[in-house]
Scaffold this active site. Structure first.
Site, mmCIF file in Angstrom:
data_model
loop_
_atom_site.group_PDB
_atom_site.id
_atom_site.type_symbol
_atom_site.label_atom_id
_atom_site.label_comp_id
_atom_site.label_asym_id
_atom_site.label_seq_id
_atom_site.Cartn_x
_atom_site.Cartn_y
_atom_site.Cartn_z
ATOM 1 N N HIS A 82 48.525 28.516 44.787
ATOM 2 C CA HIS A 82 47.841 29.136 43.827
ATOM 3 C C HIS A 82 48.144 28.341 42.478
ATOM 4 O O HIS A 82 49.294 28.229 42.243
ATOM 5 C CB HIS A 82 48.316 30.745 43.965
ATOM 6 C CG HIS A 82 47.682 31.392 42.672
ATOM 7 N ND1 HIS A 82 46.522 31.974 42.896
ATOM 8 C CD2 HIS A 82 48.282 31.607 41.167
ATOM 9 C CE1 HIS A 82 46.249 32.512 41.493
ATOM 10 N NE2 HIS A 82 47.255 32.528 40.544
ATOM 11 N N ASP A 161 44.644 45.935 42.250
ATOM 12 C CA ASP A 161 44.879 44.887 41.267
ATOM 13 C C ASP A 161 43.702 44.629 40.535
ATOM 14 O O ASP A 161 43.482 44.417 39.525
ATOM 15 C CB ASP A 161 45.479 43.803 41.920
ATOM 16 C CG ASP A 161 45.240 42.449 40.839
ATOM 17 O OD1 ASP A 161 46.108 42.391 39.990
ATOM 18 O OD2 ASP A 161 44.463 41.477 41.094
ATOM 19 N N ARG A 168 43.386 45.693 32.131
ATOM 20 C CA ARG A 168 44.276 44.877 31.174
ATOM 21 C C ARG A 168 43.377 44.047 30.381
ATOM 22 O O ARG A 168 43.871 43.789 29.146
ATOM 23 C CB ARG A 168 45.107 44.066 32.156
ATOM 24 C CG ARG A 168 46.219 44.659 32.826
ATOM 25 C CD ARG A 168 46.970 43.933 33.944
ATOM 26 N NE ARG A 168 47.238 42.545 33.365
ATOM 27 C CZ ARG A 168 47.557 41.501 34.200
ATOM 28 N NH1 ARG A 168 47.223 41.726 35.685
ATOM 29 N NH2 ARG A 168 48.181 40.687 33.784
ATOM 30 N N SER A 183 50.295 40.874 40.090
ATOM 31 C CA SER A 183 48.773 40.455 40.367
ATOM 32 C C SER A 183 48.464 39.327 41.229
ATOM 33 O O SER A 183 47.916 39.558 42.204
ATOM 34 C CB SER A 183 47.887 40.389 39.033
ATOM 35 O OG SER A 183 46.600 40.131 39.284
ATOM 36 N N LYS A 187 47.840 39.540 45.756
ATOM 37 C CA LYS A 187 46.501 39.358 46.251
ATOM 38 C C LYS A 187 46.977 38.032 47.250
ATOM 39 O O LYS A 187 46.184 37.848 48.463
ATOM 40 C CB LYS A 187 45.573 38.421 45.344
ATOM 41 C CG LYS A 187 44.951 39.574 44.604
ATOM 42 C CD LYS A 187 44.082 39.067 43.572
ATOM 43 C CE LYS A 187 44.801 38.396 42.319
ATOM 44 N NZ LYS A 187 44.067 38.045 41.016
#
Lengths: 435, 435
Positions: A82, A161, A168, A183, A187
């Site tokens: 990620h 999320d 947010r 978050s 995921k």
């Protein structure tokens, strides 16, 4: 249990219990907790932070708000990467085939671009026929047969999320380490992975501008991810200029293919993609250490196994594998325009965000959520930071089909380049590795 | 202008401009700013505070969100009092007639009780015929003819505050000095007053438990109120036990009448009411200094002018002035029950909040917003902190018509008394005066 009491505790810096965090996440998901409760709590979390235990609970509750994938019936260690994101970042298209070619199982779930450049899914869709929206069944078939898959979410992954992120975004509570951590991890962990390599970017073109912020985020991601039982490594990497030379969907696929073919062997994109792939290989148990993993990366390029793995996956997902050899099969822009250096000197700086916006204006990204992407549009940089230039030399080329915003894109791209006398101080690409 | 940017600024401790505060208050009033934006901003204000300028803007915008009364055509200086509230606090019923008897104009707008005891309006309504909900025209007539008026809001006074207060209540953002200050001042300044005496209570029975908090609130109220162009004085006063001896609506009217008649001349209620009245008289320009004002207070009691002023207002607002002389005209409880001391000693403590809850359970306050008050119900304390008691001696009497919650009220009231060996340290009633 009442939300007002939970908010009051966080407001007063009292640690929330797992039950209180569950009450909030479940309630916000099912609509019994209204937005105004959630936004007050988010702001209190933003300003007062969260303990490791709280972040672990928050991650866990968001993860369990939706479907959690399970590949335990498939052999091999499942590893994903990620990145916190940056302009020109097409590392996923390079490292996933490399790691899979070496035998790591890579169930990679990606997203579309929401900001100024396309996401991994948008880039993949520039390959004719390539399907990114797979059914759960197809997803499993591709993963089982090729050892990797590159797709969008198959189901409602961490819907809490998704809902919280939207809130947010409008309440100025995005840039919070506990909220970012939960978050990202919720995921990624919902993908059913065993290991995760994180690329936390820092610099003028990154979400995190300060080293201390990036370091704090990386440390937290590693700590919470490991406490959730996963193998996690984080690299803090520089993002002061676009990564590589190509920005735009088809253009980034081409640059990735060139790297996989061994046609491009130097530069920030190669260095970072290979290093991230090496970390995935170590986490995936296919090498003892990083040096061993780096050798496997090199072999996968030299033997062409990484390129073939990418083509194999493209074919499995309905795309034309030949497009990675004959780029004329990819959708292209039919017009180009160069920008030139206004003076002799050395490139001091290329503002990544401005390059991204220029590419978006040409059609490579979405101005609004509903905008249609032009896969062929984009920018190719001919000079990067530290390169010498002569007056009138081409710095970059704009690729476009629609000239509507060309003038603005041109002027932004020109302004993104800063040329000075001296060679700028060299900046390390990989600042730190945390594990 | 966007709310997310305003929230971000406050989150990052950047001072908001008057225009940004106006955007928020106007938008929240007209519904264009949703609750979730407001609650995130409220939490950021709670945790990061506000400058004097910001509080002044917030007060001003809330004040101007509704009707601002104007008595400039009536002679005399208009002065009111505001108390942060406490159990047994019936000072308004005493000080308003005293100040008005001396010639200060008192346009007093009060509220109903929402917590455990009735508000000033509830107390006044126990006087047969007394109307608290006046039209704007009647309000002006009563004020012009008697020099005082005791009523509820005639119009939408500071509606933005009303809406924001409801949101603060459910998002744990009530106890914030900037938010309390703007809430109190916006409502009071909308009354069209020239001067304001503030009674900021501190102690176990008050909203503010800590001296430092009460001092900070009082200082801010005085500073912001004065910057808004008003004469403002704040007294920080003790609220560790109920004020006076009577708690409940009819009972508090009777105790007030006894003070105005000079039948009760000592104790915390008399001391505080007279001192607050003296400050109102100084602000109202009817005495050179406090000593002079105190003499006028004493004269108004001795000559009976304060009692007559109260009776005059009661008559003007449709009530029976004789009820202040013949208490049998007031609605009463038909049953009473004493509670007795379980041991010999000295009263150390009387928990004000528990006494308030016990009175509410008997019918004196509202359990929910829709509850109907029983004006006759309540509690009379026979012993206060520092008083010696013998075993079996009556400590207090419960007044009730409905015995439904009597057992719980009894046990709470008994538990509210703490009896020990030694005399407790004496505590000053008025800790500090700020101006």
């Amino acid at each position: 249990m009442r939300m007002v009491d939970i908010i009051r505790k966080k407001r007063d810096r009292v640690t929330l219990t797992p039950e209180e965090i569950r009450f909030f996440v479940k309630g916000y998901s099912d609509g019994s907790v209204p937005d105004y409760h959630a936004s007050a709590l988010l702001m209190a979390i933003y300003l007062n932070g969260m303990s490791d235990e709280e972040m672990l609970s928050l991650t866990d509750e968001m993860l369990n708000s939706g479907e959690v994938l399970d590949w335990s019936d498939l052999d091999g260690i499942k590893v994903d990467k990620h990145s916190t994101g940056g302009v020109g970042d097409k590392c996923s298209l390079i490292l996933a085939p490399i790691a899979a070619a070496v035998g790591v199982v890579v169930p990679m779930i990606s997203g579309r671009g929401l900001g100024h450049t396309g996401g991994t899914l948008d880039k993949l869709e520039s390959i004719p026929g390539f399907e990114v929206q797979l059914t759960a069944e197809r997803f499993r078939e591709v993963l089982a047969s090729t050892g990797m898959v590159l797709a969008g979410q198959t189901a409602e992954v961490a819907p809490a999320d998704k809902k919280l992120y939207a809130l947010r975004d409008v309440t100025a509570t995005v840039e919070s380490i506990p909220l970012i951590t939960s978050s990202i991890l919720s995921k990624k962990l919902a993908e059913g992975i065993d290991g995760l390599v994180l690329d936390v970017k820092v610099g003028s073109g990154a979400f995190m501008k300060q080293h201390s912020d990036a370091l704090a985020l990386a440390r937290t991601l590693v700590k919470v991810g490991q406490r959730a039982g996963k193998k996690v490594v984080a690299l803090i990497t520089n993002m002061d200029q676009p990564l590589g030379t190509h920005v735009g969907n088809t253009l980034e696929v081409i640059e990735s293919a060139e790297v996989l073919k061994g046609q491009v062997t130097k530069g920030d994109l190669v260095e970072l993609s290979f290093e991230l792939a090496a970390h995935m290989i170590v986490l995936g148990g296919k090498a003892e250490d990083l040096d061993g993993a780096r050798k496997l990366v090199d072999q996968s390029i030299q033997k062409g196994t990484a390129l073939r793995k990418f083509q194999e996956v493209v074919a499995a997902q309905g795309g034309d594998p030949m497009a990675l050899e004959d780029y004329s099969l990819l959708p292209t822009a039919n017009k180009t325009e160069p920008i030139e250096a206004s003076r002799r000197g050395v490139v001091q700086r290329i503002d990544a965000e401005e390059v991204g916006i220029a590419a978006m204006l040409l059609g490579a990204g979405r101005v609004t959520v509903d905008s249609k992407i032009d896969p062929g549009a984009g920018i190719v940089l001919h000079r990067k930071v530290g390169d010498a230039v002569e007056e009138g030399m081409s710095l970059a080329t704009l690729y476009y089909n629609d000239a509507k915003s060309l003038a603005e894109a041109r002027s932004r791209l020109s302004a993104a380049f800063e040329i000075g006398e001296e060679a700028p101080p060299s900046v390390k690409l990989i600042h730190k590795v945390l594990s």
